[in-house]
Design a protein around this motif. Structure first.
Motif, mmCIF file in Angstrom:
data_model
loop_
_atom_site.group_PDB
_atom_site.id
_atom_site.type_symbol
_atom_site.label_atom_id
_atom_site.label_comp_id
_atom_site.label_asym_id
_atom_site.label_seq_id
_atom_site.Cartn_x
_atom_site.Cartn_y
_atom_site.Cartn_z
ATOM 1 N N LYS A 118 0.888 4.259 -2.776
ATOM 2 C CA LYS A 118 0.706 5.657 -2.377
ATOM 3 C C LYS A 118 1.850 6.517 -2.920
ATOM 4 O O LYS A 118 1.615 7.612 -3.453
ATOM 5 C CB LYS A 118 0.650 5.756 -0.853
ATOM 6 N N ALA A 150 -5.868 3.307 1.042
ATOM 7 C CA ALA A 150 -4.527 3.053 1.581
ATOM 8 C C ALA A 150 -4.059 4.202 2.456
ATOM 9 O O ALA A 150 -3.401 3.983 3.488
ATOM 10 C CB ALA A 150 -3.543 2.822 0.436
ATOM 11 N N GLU A 151 -4.364 5.437 2.070
ATOM 12 C CA GLU A 151 -3.958 6.595 2.866
ATOM 13 C C GLU A 151 -4.537 6.510 4.266
ATOM 14 O O GLU A 151 -3.858 6.810 5.254
ATOM 15 C CB GLU A 151 -4.403 7.885 2.171
ATOM 16 N N ALA A 200 -4.931 12.632 5.176
ATOM 17 C CA ALA A 200 -4.003 11.696 4.544
ATOM 18 C C ALA A 200 -2.975 11.142 5.519
ATOM 19 O O ALA A 200 -2.144 10.318 5.144
ATOM 20 C CB ALA A 200 -3.297 12.378 3.374
ATOM 21 N N GLU A 223 1.836 9.610 -5.722
ATOM 22 C CA GLU A 223 2.381 10.937 -5.417
ATOM 23 C C GLU A 223 3.431 11.370 -6.436
ATOM 24 O O GLU A 223 3.494 12.545 -6.810
ATOM 25 C CB GLU A 223 3.007 10.933 -4.021
ATOM 26 N N VAL A 250 -5.723 3.869 -3.500
ATOM 27 C CA VAL A 250 -4.892 4.902 -2.876
ATOM 28 C C VAL A 250 -5.679 5.620 -1.780
ATOM 29 O O VAL A 250 -5.164 5.874 -0.685
ATOM 30 C CB VAL A 250 -4.396 5.910 -3.927
ATOM 31 N N ARG A 251 -6.918 5.953 -2.087
ATOM 32 C CA ARG A 251 -7.746 6.657 -1.092
ATOM 33 C C ARG A 251 -7.867 5.834 0.189
ATOM 34 O O ARG A 251 -7.718 6.352 1.301
ATOM 35 C CB ARG A 251 -9.124 6.940 -1.675
ATOM 36 N N LEU A 297 0.828 -1.201 0.000
ATOM 37 C CA LEU A 297 0.000 0.000 0.000
ATOM 38 C C LEU A 297 0.866 1.257 0.000
ATOM 39 O O LEU A 297 0.523 2.260 -0.637
ATOM 40 C CB LEU A 297 -0.933 -0.004 1.219
ATOM 41 N N GLN A 298 1.975 1.198 0.724
ATOM 42 C CA GLN A 298 2.892 2.344 0.737
ATOM 43 C C GLN A 298 3.495 2.557 -0.650
ATOM 44 O O GLN A 298 3.622 3.698 -1.114
ATOM 45 C CB GLN A 298 3.996 2.117 1.760
#
Length: 299
Positions: free
Chosen positions: A12, A70-71, A140, A16, A67-68, A8-9
């Motif tokens: 993310k 995961a944040e 976030a 970005e 991503v949403r 997940l990181q």
């Protein structure tokens, strides 16, 4: 199987940086390792999360939703780690604090020495930015708390009171509003206003407090900071608003300007904003954010 936090990181960071190489650098891993992690995530989810084109990386709809979520997962995991590290030792270790620019230079010098004395183990990392970006940072997980001004609509955000900050009128010497005594709210018109640039919440709060419609057109004077705003008023370009904390800090100690209290209209309260410490609802650092607000209290 479930996605790992590492996967997940990776996703993310990929969102970005929009680049496998830059995301890998930020994750401190090799590009093949990051790429393999993203591919394994796609296998677990059963759908691609990125579209790979030459020189460009774009999230798919599944990737954007991942991503949403995961944040939020990563933010809560970081909260867990920080809460465990500071168990029994509130406001110790790293604390990431955001603050708006119309508060930072006036509140921080007055409160940080006492805060550091009360909590010597605190390592404060401060980020100055506009309210919308600070709120996004809270949600976030990039910030633990933020000092903002209310009213401001921010669902999913809790807050604790620091103090009330009256909004004053500021005019050049010799202006009709520069006469002694408070002035009525109807004395201000949008045609001669100098305001902070759009995006500063103080701009909207002041206009709402005085029932003034925002000036329209490209010829409206706009300042990037309160310091610039005072200089513009002192040059006779118009009138504006200042928060009381800025005036107390000496920002209006300029022989070319005067500040005046504004008489509230009818039964309304004196125009003001509320300074608060805000945090993401459900954050494990909520208790520390409340302690921070108590330590910085101005009322």
């Amino acid at each position: 199987m479930l996605p790992t936090l590492r996967q997940l990181q990776y996703l993310k960071l990929l969102a970005e940086h929009a680049s496998f190489s830059r995301a890998a650098e930020a994750a401190h891993v090799s590009q093949p390792a990051l790429s393999a992690g993203v591919q394994e995530l796609e296998r677990i989810l059963g759908a691609p999360v990125v579209e790979r084109t030459r020189g460009n990386v774009q999230l798919t709809a599944v990737g954007a939703e991942a991503v949403r979520r995961a944040e939020d997962v990563l933010a809560r995991t970081e909260d867990l780690v920080e809460a465990a590290r500071s168990a029994g030792r509130p406001l110790s270790g790293r604390f990431r604090l955001g603050i708006i620019p119309t508060v930072a230079p006036f509140l921080l010098p007055a409160t940080l020495p006492g805060l550091k004395s009360a909590y010597p183990g605190l390592r404060l990392f401060i980020r100055e930015d506009l309210t919308p970006r600070l709120i996004a940072g809270l949600k976030a997980g990039q910030l633990d708390a933020a000092i903002i001004a209310l009213p401001y609509d921010a669902p999913g955000i809790d807050h604790a009171h620091i103090g009330h900050d009256e909004i004053l009128a500021v005019a050049p010497v010799g202006h009709a509003l520069a006469v002694p005594g408070a002035i009525g709210p109807g004395s201000l018109s949008s045609s001669e206003l100098i305001l902070l640039e759009d995006g500063h919440c103080l701009r909207d709060q002041a206009l709402a407090a005085f029932d003034i419609d925002p000036p329209k057109g490209d010829d409206v004077f706009a300042a990037t900071s309160l310091h610039t705003l005072v200089q513009m008023v002192g040059s006779g370009l118009g009138v504006s608003f200042l928060p009381e904390m800025a005036v107390r800090a000496g920002l209006a100690d300029n022989p070319a300007v005067v500040t005046r209290h504004i008489t509230p209209k009818g039964a309304r309260a004196v125009p003001s904003r509320e300074i608060v410490v805000a945090w993401r609802s459900g954050s494990s650092r909520a208790a520390e954010a409340r302690l921070l607000a108590e330590a910085m209290a101005q009322d």
